[in-house]
Design an enzyme around this catalytic site. Structure first.
Site, PDB file in Angstrom:
ATOM      1  N   LYS A   1       0.971  -1.015   0.076  1.00 11.47           N
ATOM      2  CA  LYS A   1      -0.063   0.047  -0.075  1.00 11.47           C
ATOM      3  C   LYS A   1       0.780   1.283   0.173  1.00 11.47           C
ATOM      4  CE  LYS A   1      -3.826  -1.758   2.936  1.00 11.47           C
ATOM      5  NZ  LYS A   1      -4.882  -1.499   1.759  1.00 11.47           N
TER       6      LYS A   1
ATOM      7  N   ARG B   1     -10.498 -11.175   2.301  1.00 15.37           N
ATOM      8  CA  ARG B   1     -11.446 -12.167   1.846  1.00 15.37           C
ATOM      9  C   ARG B   1     -10.856 -13.496   1.746  1.00 15.37           C
ATOM     10  NH1 ARG B   1     -12.108  -9.057  -3.724  1.00 15.37           N
ATOM     11  NH2 ARG B   1     -11.537  -7.376  -2.460  1.00 15.37           N
TER      12      ARG B   1
HETATM   13  N1  BES Z   1      -8.003  -3.609   4.650  1.00 20.94           N
HETATM   14  C1  BES Z   1      -8.332  -3.326   3.168  1.00 20.94           C
HETATM   15  C2  BES Z   1      -9.616  -2.340   2.976  1.00 20.94           C
HETATM   16  C3  BES Z   1      -9.786  -1.140   3.753  1.00 20.94           C
HETATM   17  C4  BES Z   1      -9.433   0.046   3.019  1.00 20.94           C
HETATM   18  C5  BES Z   1     -10.081  -0.964   5.061  1.00 20.94           C
HETATM   19  C6  BES Z   1      -9.622   1.186   3.511  1.00 20.94           C
HETATM   20  C7  BES Z   1     -10.101   0.298   5.552  1.00 20.94           C
HETATM   21  C8  BES Z   1      -9.684   1.648   4.880  1.00 20.94           C
HETATM   22  C9  BES Z   1      -8.353  -4.449   2.475  1.00 20.94           C
HETATM   23  O1  BES Z   1      -7.743  -5.465   2.833  1.00 20.94           O
HETATM   24  C10 BES Z   1      -7.925  -3.923   0.966  1.00 20.94           C
HETATM   25  O2  BES Z   1      -6.643  -3.688   1.113  1.00 20.94           O
HETATM   26  N2  BES Z   1      -8.764  -3.966  -0.065  1.00 20.94           N
HETATM   27  C11 BES Z   1      -8.431  -3.423  -1.359  1.00 20.94           C
HETATM   28  C12 BES Z   1      -8.925  -4.626  -2.136  1.00 20.94           C
HETATM   29  C13 BES Z   1      -8.429  -4.211  -3.567  1.00 20.94           C
HETATM   30  C14 BES Z   1      -6.918  -4.657  -4.017  1.00 20.94           C
HETATM   31  C15 BES Z   1      -9.147  -5.206  -4.652  1.00 20.94           C
HETATM   32  C16 BES Z   1      -8.817  -2.360  -1.534  1.00 20.94           C
HETATM   33  O3  BES Z   1     -10.165  -2.071  -1.100  1.00 20.94           O
HETATM   34  O4  BES Z   1      -8.253  -1.263  -2.191  1.00 20.94           O
HETATM   35 MN    MN Z   2      -5.656  -5.326   2.050  1.00 20.49          MN
END
Ligand code: BES
Ligand code: MN
Ligand code: ZN
Length: 490
Positions: A273, A347
């Site tokens: 990230k 997931r």
């Molecule tokens: N933990 C994150 C989702 C999240 C984002 C929680 C912002 C709280 C605040 C999750 O694991 C994630 O990174 N999701 C990705 C999925 C994507 C790669 C399809 C996302 O939503 O960017």
């Molecule tokens: Mn994630």
């Protein structure tokens, strides 16, 4: 924090919250009592228009050295809603906290009947106590100068009934569950590791007489949870899988499995990230923290349901051992997943946690997860996304969440979403592009439960606030704990 139900004359707090409307006189015994103590000064000030009772307008007046009154405006007497009331209580408590000198606040219990909403005194207690405690919450463990903290909350009711007492008890345990979860989320990720949280679960089980099983890495391997294991393999902190059970003394009214996403830190994995997105990712175990809070409330309330709480705890890191794009993972239920993006890890861990729940034969399965950034795009930071495969269950939950002051909105799960996750080499990929990200994630999850009554709460937008709103201060919110506990006990 201590909670006490008291009559007006028994108040020992030095700060008292009372409510007023814009278009109607407050005739409560507490209000009359305070006015009398003030030698009619409060009513005089009202008459002079110093305070008008407009929604969220506050007025503070000292009656004597030991007693200060905070009047909170509720607006027009027919236009109040439960949610608006909860916001008013929380912000009154936040304001009262700053003026109390004996670490104790009293708050008036009101009932309400209007055009859009109504609540009796029992309901009022269930709403008021958690709302007040939202406003009073502090996390000052790491501060040299501690913030002022309120140790006692007095609930003022001159005609106390058993019903109201019950409401206060429910409200108190809900607020306790929320604070428990918030403290755990606030803890830094280098402390709150999978092992640390598993130890917390053991502590909870001991205190509440619950059955508990903590599975270590070897036992997780033996259960064939290879999807979950892959996510955690890049971390030096070993994964843990926890399962707590509360059973009532009599035949349970129903059996529910609650699953909380438990990523103790989400760096994104190899698909790392950016810094700003990673900043709050210690909160990616909010689901796990929430279910640990909830089971304590259910046990303390001697609920008549059987509750299973499950979480797959691990850290999503980059390292030489981390799982990679293109890896194919076989989940506990035999389905295979092509890793399209290592940052869609929640997931993957939930796939195994949900598969595990199949063996419990629960009447209902509910998961709560900080799952997708997409839910923030769709619904923002004040609304939780609700999905599932049983409309009756969803409707009941939407209704209860509204009653207990939390915003929810149903998002669809369509079979067509399957195309988004189509893989050439595995049963499905774990991500499917930017569009409909929240629904696609839910469709993915639906492949890993056999339950005919499965519901999924996406709290990625609502679990953690980087900026305070009117009801909730900055940081963890304890979102959906009010709704879930009320859902489970009703
Ligand atoms: N933990 C994150 C989702 C999240 C984002 C929680 C912002 C709280 C605040 C999750 O694991 C994630 O990174 N999701 C990705 C999925 C994507 C790669 C399809 C996302 O939503 O960017
Ligand atoms: Mn994630
Ligand atoms: Zn995550």
């Amino acid at each position: 924090m201590k909670f006490q139900t008291k009559t007006s004359k028994e108040i020992t707090s030095d700060t008292v919250i009372s409510f007023i409307y814009e278009d109607k006189e407050n005739k409560s015994p507490l209000f009359e009592y305070l006015n009398e103590l003030s030698n009619n000064e409060i009513k005089k000030q009202l008459k002079l228009g110093i305070i008008k009772g407009k929604y969220l307008e506050t007025f503070k007046i000292a009656i004597n050295e030991n007693l200060k009154v905070l009047l909170m405006g509720l607006g027009k007497s027919k236009e109040l809603t439960r949610k608006k009331f909860s916001i008013a209580v929380s912000s009154a408590a936040r304001s009262a906290k700053t003026i109390s000198l004996n670490n104790s606040i009293a708050i008036e219990l009101i009932d309400y009947s209007g055009e859009k909403d109504s609540f009796d005194k029992k309901e009022s207690a269930i709403i008021t106590i958690p709302a007040a405690r939202i406003g009073l919450y502090n996390f000052d463990k790491y501060l040299s100068n501690k913030k002022p903290s309120i140790e006692t909350l007095e609930i003022i009711e001159d005609e106390l009934t058993q019903d109201i007492e019950k409401g206060a008890e429910i409200g108190a345990y809900i607020s306790y569950a929320m604070n428990y979860a918030k403290d755990l989320v606030n803890e830094q990720a280098q402390v709150a590791t999978p092992e640390y949280i598993a130890n917390k679960a053991v502590e909870i089980a001991k205190e509440n007489n619950l059955e508990i099983k903590v599975f270590n890495k070897k036992e997780i391997e033996e259960m064939n949870m290879n999807a979950f294991l892959a996510v955690g393999q890049g971390s030096i902190n070993e994964p843990k899988f926890i399962h707590l059970t509360y059973k009532p003394n009599t035949t349970p009214r129903k059996k529910v499995a609650l699953v909380g996403k438990g990523i103790t830190f989400d760096a994104g994995g190899m698909n790392i990230k950016p810094a700003t997105s990673m900043l709050t990712m210690k909160s990616d175990m909010t689901g796990a923290a929430s279910v640990l809070g909830i089971i304590q409330a259910i046990a303390k309330l001697n609920s008549d349901i059987e509750l299973h709480v499950v979480s797959a705890l691990c850290e999503n890191m980059t390292s030489g051992k981390a799982y990679k794009q293109g890896d194919v993972l076989k989940a506990m239920n035999g389905k295979t997943i092509e890793v399209d993006n290592t940052d869609a890890e929640g997931r993957i861990t939930l796939a195994d946690a949900l598969s595990y729940c199949d063996r419990l034969n629960a009447d209902e399965v509910i998961d709560i997860a900080t799952l997708t950034g997409a839910v923030i795009v769709s619904l923002g930071h004040n609304i939780t996304g609700v999905m599932g495969n049983n409309q009756e269950q969803i409707d009941k939950f939407l209704n209860i969440s509204k009653k207990y002051c939390e915003n929810t909105w149903q998002m669809p799960i369509l079979d067509e979403l399957k195309d988004n996750l189509k893989s050439e080499i595995a049963d499905m990929k774990n991500t499917g592009g930017r569009n409909a990200g929240t629904s696609t994630a839910a469709w993915f999850l639906s492949n890993f439960t056999k339950s005919k009554s499965w519901m999924h709460l996406d709290i990625a937008g609502t679990a953690y606030l980087e900026k305070s709103n009117k009801e909730t201060p900055f940081g963890p919110t304890g979102v959906m704990i009010r709704s879930l506990i009320n859902y489970l006990i009703n």
